[in-house]
Design an enzyme around this catalytic site. Structure first.
Site, PDB file in Angstrom:
ATOM      1  N   GLY A  20       0.773  -1.238   0.000  1.00  0.00           N
ATOM      2  CA  GLY A  20       0.000   0.000   0.000  1.00  0.00           C
ATOM      3  C   GLY A  20       0.805   1.288   0.000  1.00  0.00           C
TER       4      GLY A  20
ATOM      5  N   ASP B 162       1.194   3.521   4.242  1.00  0.00           N
ATOM      6  CA  ASP B 162       0.123   4.312   3.640  1.00  0.00           C
ATOM      7  C   ASP B 162      -0.915   4.707   4.688  1.00  0.00           C
ATOM      8  OD1 ASP B 162      -0.390   1.587   3.831  1.00  0.00           O
ATOM      9  OD2 ASP B 162      -1.903   1.599   2.261  1.00  0.00           O
TER      10      ASP B 162
ATOM     11  N   ASP C  91      -4.214   1.906  10.998  1.00  0.00           N
ATOM     12  CA  ASP C  91      -5.603   1.589  11.321  1.00  0.00           C
ATOM     13  C   ASP C  91      -5.632   1.115  12.791  1.00  0.00           C
ATOM     14  OD1 ASP C  91      -8.264   0.925  11.053  1.00  0.00           O
ATOM     15  OD2 ASP C  91      -7.983  -0.569   9.507  1.00  0.00           O
TER      16      ASP C  91
ATOM     17  N   PHE D 232     -14.007   4.124   4.132  1.00  0.00           N
ATOM     18  CA  PHE D 232     -13.263   3.156   3.308  1.00  0.00           C
ATOM     19  C   PHE D 232     -12.548   3.915   2.207  1.00  0.00           C
ATOM     20  CE2 PHE D 232     -13.441  -1.560   2.292  1.00  0.00           C
ATOM     21  CZ  PHE D 232     -12.247  -1.515   1.593  1.00  0.00           C
ATOM     22  N   VAL D 233     -11.247   4.093   2.371  1.00  0.00           N
ATOM     23  CA  VAL D 233     -10.489   4.878   1.397  1.00  0.00           C
ATOM     24  C   VAL D 233      -9.623   3.983   0.508  1.00  0.00           C
ATOM     25  CG1 VAL D 233     -10.474   7.062   2.633  1.00  0.00           C
ATOM     26  CG2 VAL D 233      -8.734   5.355   3.162  1.00  0.00           C
TER      27      VAL D 233
ATOM     28  N   ASP E 224      -5.934  -0.185  -1.520  1.00  0.00           N
ATOM     29  CA  ASP E 224      -6.756  -1.054  -2.381  1.00  0.00           C
ATOM     30  C   ASP E 224      -8.062  -1.490  -1.726  1.00  0.00           C
ATOM     31  OD1 ASP E 224      -5.538  -2.910  -0.463  1.00  0.00           O
ATOM     32  OD2 ASP E 224      -6.264  -4.498  -1.794  1.00  0.00           O
TER      33      ASP E 224
ATOM     34  N   ARG F  38      -5.487   0.738  -6.501  1.00  0.00           N
ATOM     35  CA  ARG F  38      -4.180   1.208  -6.022  1.00  0.00           C
ATOM     36  C   ARG F  38      -3.586   2.248  -6.966  1.00  0.00           C
ATOM     37  NH1 ARG F  38      -2.271  -2.235  -1.854  1.00  0.00           N
ATOM     38  NH2 ARG F  38      -2.782  -4.440  -2.086  1.00  0.00           N
TER      39      ARG F  38
HETATM   40  C1  PRP Z   1      -2.649  -2.153   5.395  1.00  0.00           C
HETATM   41  C2  PRP Z   1      -1.726  -0.952   5.489  1.00  0.00           C
HETATM   42  C3  PRP Z   1      -0.930  -1.249   6.715  1.00  0.00           C
HETATM   43  C4  PRP Z   1      -1.909  -1.982   7.598  1.00  0.00           C
HETATM   44  C5  PRP Z   1      -2.467  -1.011   8.585  1.00  0.00           C
HETATM   45  O1  PRP Z   1      -1.959  -3.178   4.766  1.00  0.00           O
HETATM   46  O2  PRP Z   1      -0.906  -0.838   4.357  1.00  0.00           O
HETATM   47  O3  PRP Z   1       0.174  -2.082   6.439  1.00  0.00           O
HETATM   48  O4  PRP Z   1      -2.940  -2.486   6.754  1.00  0.00           O
HETATM   49  O5  PRP Z   1      -3.375  -1.663   9.434  1.00  0.00           O
HETATM   50  P1  PRP Z   1      -3.128  -1.839  10.988  1.00  0.00           P
HETATM   51  O6  PRP Z   1      -2.781  -0.495  11.551  1.00  0.00           O
HETATM   52  O7  PRP Z   1      -4.495  -2.322  11.452  1.00  0.00           O
HETATM   53  O8  PRP Z   1      -2.072  -2.847  11.222  1.00  0.00           O
HETATM   54  P2  PRP Z   1      -2.674  -4.454   4.119  1.00  0.00           P
HETATM   55  O9  PRP Z   1      -2.579  -5.596   5.089  1.00  0.00           O
HETATM   56  O10 PRP Z   1      -4.044  -4.072   3.631  1.00  0.00           O
HETATM   57  O11 PRP Z   1      -1.730  -4.814   2.903  1.00  0.00           O
HETATM   58  P3  PRP Z   1      -1.338  -3.969   1.585  1.00  0.00           P
HETATM   59  O12 PRP Z   1      -0.492  -2.801   2.051  1.00  0.00           O
HETATM   60  O13 PRP Z   1      -0.558  -4.924   0.750  1.00  0.00           O
HETATM   61  O14 PRP Z   1      -2.632  -3.507   0.926  1.00  0.00           O
END
Ligand code: PRP
Length: 183
Positions: free
Chosen positions: A45, A102, A105, A154-155, A161, A167
């Site tokens: 991301g 990115d 959460d 939901f962004v 993604d 993306r």
């Molecule tokens: C998303 C984002 C962070 C994580 C944040 O990654 O890029 O790595 O979730 O969430 P958290 O604070 O709850 O840990 P994702 O697992 O969706 O993978 P991606 O980056 O490959 O889309």
């Protein structure tokens, strides 16, 4: 605008200003350290944000990449993370490391990765995120550098993604709820 996007949350010029602002802060904080500054892109991301950010940092940086997935609802420790791609270095104690995300959460990913780099005894560890959703936090974690705090929408776009789509959008947009509620 993409037909699945309800509205644009952060447009291209706002993203440009956001990365410029963060890059200037990092430059200021890591000026004249005499140590390598390693910027770690957490795949996938953060790719777009990462590339734009490091291009705006004037001091030299080293590029590294990690791919991780966290599992379980346990406490924030490095024991709950799957490392699919990791750094292969032997010089951790001489490094200043900044983990680049990115979005934050629950806070679990960066909390666990910070713990991991502390175990590796890096000279310093910091975190930088484009977006922060503080209302979603499940662990006590605050990024050192955060571009923008956003509401719990939901962004997608600019690296973010939904089922691997969107993306490639050049902006961060709010996804129409019917796109993810119909699946
Ligand atoms: C998303 C984002 C962070 C994580 C944040 O990654 O890029 O790595 O979730 O969430 P958290 O604070 O709850 O840990 P994702 O697992 O969706 O993978 P991606 O980056 O490959 O889309």
């Amino acid at each position: 605008m993409n037909k699945d996007i309800e509205s644009i949350l952060v447009n291209e010029s706002e993203l440009d200003a956001l990365t410029e602002r963060l890059a200037a802060r990092i430059d200021e904080d890591y000026r004249d350290t005499g140590r390598p500054l390693v910027m770690v892109c957490i795949l996938k991301g953060s790719v777009m944000f990462y590339v734009d950010l490091i291009k705006k940092i004037r001091r030299p940086v080293e590029m590294e990449f990690m791919k991780v997935s966290s599992y379980g609802a346990g406490t924030a420790s490095s024991g709950c993370i799957n490392l699919h791609l990791d750094l292969k270095r032997t010089d951790y104690p001489s490094l200043d490391v900044i983990l680049v995300e990115d979005i934050v959460d629950s806070g679990r990913t960066l909390s666990m990765l910070t713990a991991l780099f502390r175990e590796r005894k890096v000279h310093s560890i910091a975190t930088c995120t484009m977006l922060d959703k503080p209302s979603r936090r499940e662990v006590d974690f605050a990024p050192d550098y955060a571009g923008l705090s956003i509401p719990d929408k939901f962004v997608v776009g600019y690296g973010l993604d939904y089922n691997e789509y969107y993306r490639d959008l050049p902006y961060v947009g709010i996804l129409k709820p019917e796109v993810y509620t119909n699946h």
